[in-house]
Scaffold this active site. Structure first.
Site, PDB file in Angstrom:
ATOM      1  N   LYS A   1     -37.445  21.054 -79.627  1.00  0.00           N
ATOM      2  CA  LYS A   1     -36.935  19.692 -79.766  1.00  0.00           C
ATOM      3  C   LYS A   1     -37.873  18.648 -79.195  1.00  0.00           C
ATOM      4  O   LYS A   1     -37.745  17.463 -79.480  1.00  0.00           O
ATOM      5  CB  LYS A   1     -35.541  19.571 -79.126  1.00  0.00           C
ATOM      6  CG  LYS A   1     -34.472  20.284 -79.937  1.00  0.00           C
ATOM      7  CD  LYS A   1     -33.068  19.827 -79.622  1.00  0.00           C
ATOM      8  CE  LYS A   1     -32.097  20.508 -80.593  1.00  0.00           C
ATOM      9  NZ  LYS A   1     -30.701  20.202 -80.343  1.00  0.00           N
TER      10      LYS A   1
ATOM     11  N   LYS B   1     -35.617  27.640 -89.303  1.00  0.00           N
ATOM     12  CA  LYS B   1     -34.170  27.776 -89.532  1.00  0.00           C
ATOM     13  C   LYS B   1     -33.608  26.547 -90.245  1.00  0.00           C
ATOM     14  O   LYS B   1     -34.109  25.431 -90.072  1.00  0.00           O
ATOM     15  CB  LYS B   1     -33.427  28.043 -88.222  1.00  0.00           C
ATOM     16  CG  LYS B   1     -33.296  26.854 -87.311  1.00  0.00           C
ATOM     17  CD  LYS B   1     -32.137  27.039 -86.323  1.00  0.00           C
ATOM     18  CE  LYS B   1     -31.802  25.690 -85.701  1.00  0.00           C
ATOM     19  NZ  LYS B   1     -30.452  25.552 -85.241  1.00  0.00           N
TER      20      LYS B   1
ATOM     21  N   LYS C   1     -29.707  20.638 -89.563  1.00  0.00           N
ATOM     22  CA  LYS C   1     -29.303  19.307 -90.056  1.00  0.00           C
ATOM     23  C   LYS C   1     -30.273  18.236 -89.588  1.00  0.00           C
ATOM     24  O   LYS C   1     -30.298  17.139 -90.120  1.00  0.00           O
ATOM     25  CB  LYS C   1     -27.876  18.985 -89.643  1.00  0.00           C
ATOM     26  CG  LYS C   1     -27.647  18.942 -88.172  1.00  0.00           C
ATOM     27  CD  LYS C   1     -26.178  18.984 -87.839  1.00  0.00           C
ATOM     28  CE  LYS C   1     -26.006  19.417 -86.403  1.00  0.00           C
ATOM     29  NZ  LYS C   1     -24.958  20.372 -86.182  1.00  0.00           N
TER      30      LYS C   1
END
Ligand code: ATP
Ligand code: LTN
Length: 328
Positions: free
Chosen positions: A110, A194, A197
């Site tokens: 992230k 993966k 969203k």
């Protein structure tokens, strides 16, 4: 058996969330008492628009119920409604180390595009400790999650053991529960990452709320591997992913599907896959629409859930406070 898991109300759910997590949440509710949490305090580790967050929280509750969660059997609640999550999160902060959190791959992912640590919030870094608190408060035997969350559950086990060792037996050490198939659904536009969203393109994922036309288009655009045969394998990451999706939704094994599509080519496969996805999601989508029309019912279910969750969480907290030496 006690079960606990959580999902962030940070936007639409996608097929990866469904196949990796939600589907097994529903199956597990007949095996024990399950606590399913809408983790809004985790969602705010990245900026959220307040009105949207409130809406997403209700819509996630509707999605859990539409997928088959029975509020009589399981406890569905919002994390921030049970203050003990934040309280235990703080206490666990005092035994977790910076080094441990720096090793978390989700945090590394992230923040990978971010230059320097200046703009990375402490909340994003500390996210796995709050997750450990979510889990340990309910003394669960198992924690069903997708593969990307396995490392966080391992950290939870580590923190629980450390706490028990230092202060005396307090928390049950939970086991992670992964799906055999579907624990890691990959992006339709990139089978090496993966499905997510937060991906840059909506062609990466199928949202559980996508209509039939959108699903057809997204599957038609999905990348495939070189070759013409519909087969899975290490060198066929895109086809393996699509076959996995079809296999889990249709309850047919991958070898059965490979046989069925022998000599038929990618276009026929994609067409059938789109039909399978559309048919599988239709009942859930109908139910979701109905539930979204009754926000007061949803709120009542969440209120009852918080009440039940609180009664367990306060008990665990009482023991933890006593063990640490906080004055009563
Ligand atoms: P995203 O990357 O899409 O934002 P997330 O993992 O950050 O998702 P959640 O929406 O809270 O956050 O995930 C809910 C559950 O879905 C978790 O148990 C997670 O492991 C699972 N999950 C998320 N993505 C996938 C995927 N691609 N395949 C299988 N399971 C997944
Ligand atoms: N970190 C998880 C969401 C989450 C969770 C939890 C999962 C928060 N608390 C407790 C299982 C148990 C995610 O991003 N998917």
């Amino acid at each position: 058996m006690t079960i606990l898991s959580g999902i962030q109300p940070s936007g639409v759910l996608h097929l990866g969330n469904y196949l990796g997590a939600l589907k097994q949440f529903i199956a597990l509710q007949n095996e024990g008492h399950a606590y399913y949490c809408i983790v809004d305090l985790h969602a705010i580790t990245v900026p959220q628009e307040p009105e949207q967050l409130r809406q997403n929280t209700l819509s996630l509750a509707a999605m859990y119920l539409a997928a088959g969660l029975d509020p009589q059997k399981s406890t569905l609640f919002v994390q921030s409604h049970v203050k003990e999550h934040a309280e235990l999160g703080w206490i666990l902060n005092t035994i977790a180390t910076m080094g441990e959190l720096e090793r978390m791959t989700q945090f590394k992912d992230k923040t990978s595009g971010v230059k320097g640590q200046g703009s990375v919030t402490v909340g994003l870094f500390d996210y796995p400790v709050l997750m450990a608190a979510d889990i340990l408060l309910y003394q669960p035997h198992i924690v069903p999650v997708g593969e990307d969350q396995q490392q966080h559950v391992e950290l939870t086990r580590e923190l629980a053991k450390r706490f028990n060792h230092r202060f005396g037996e307090t928390f049950r050490i939970p086991e992670v529960r992964l799906q055999k198939e579907g624990a890691r659904i990959m992006g339709l536009d990139n089978p090496n990452k993966k499905m997510s969203k937060s991906a840059s393109s909506p062609n990466n994922y199928i949202a559980l709320t996508d209509d039939a036309e959108t699903i057809k288009k997204k599957i038609a655009k999905a990348v495939t591997d070189s070759g013409t045969e519909v087969i899975s394998g290490k060198d066929k990451p895109a086809l393996t992913n699509l076959l996995t999706i079809m296999s889990v939704l249709s309850s047919k094994s991958i070898p059965q599907l490979e046989k069925h599509f022998a000599g038929k080519g990618y276009a026929a496969f994609k067409k059938e896959l789109a039909e399978t996805v559309i048919e599988s999601l239709a009942p859930l989508q109908n139910e979701y629409q109905k539930l979204m029309g009754t926000p007061q019912t949803l709120k009542k279910i969440l209120e009852d859930g918080a009440h039940r969750a609180r009664s367990v969480a306060t008990k665990t907290m009482e023991q933890a406070r006593e063990k640490i030496g906080l004055l009563k």
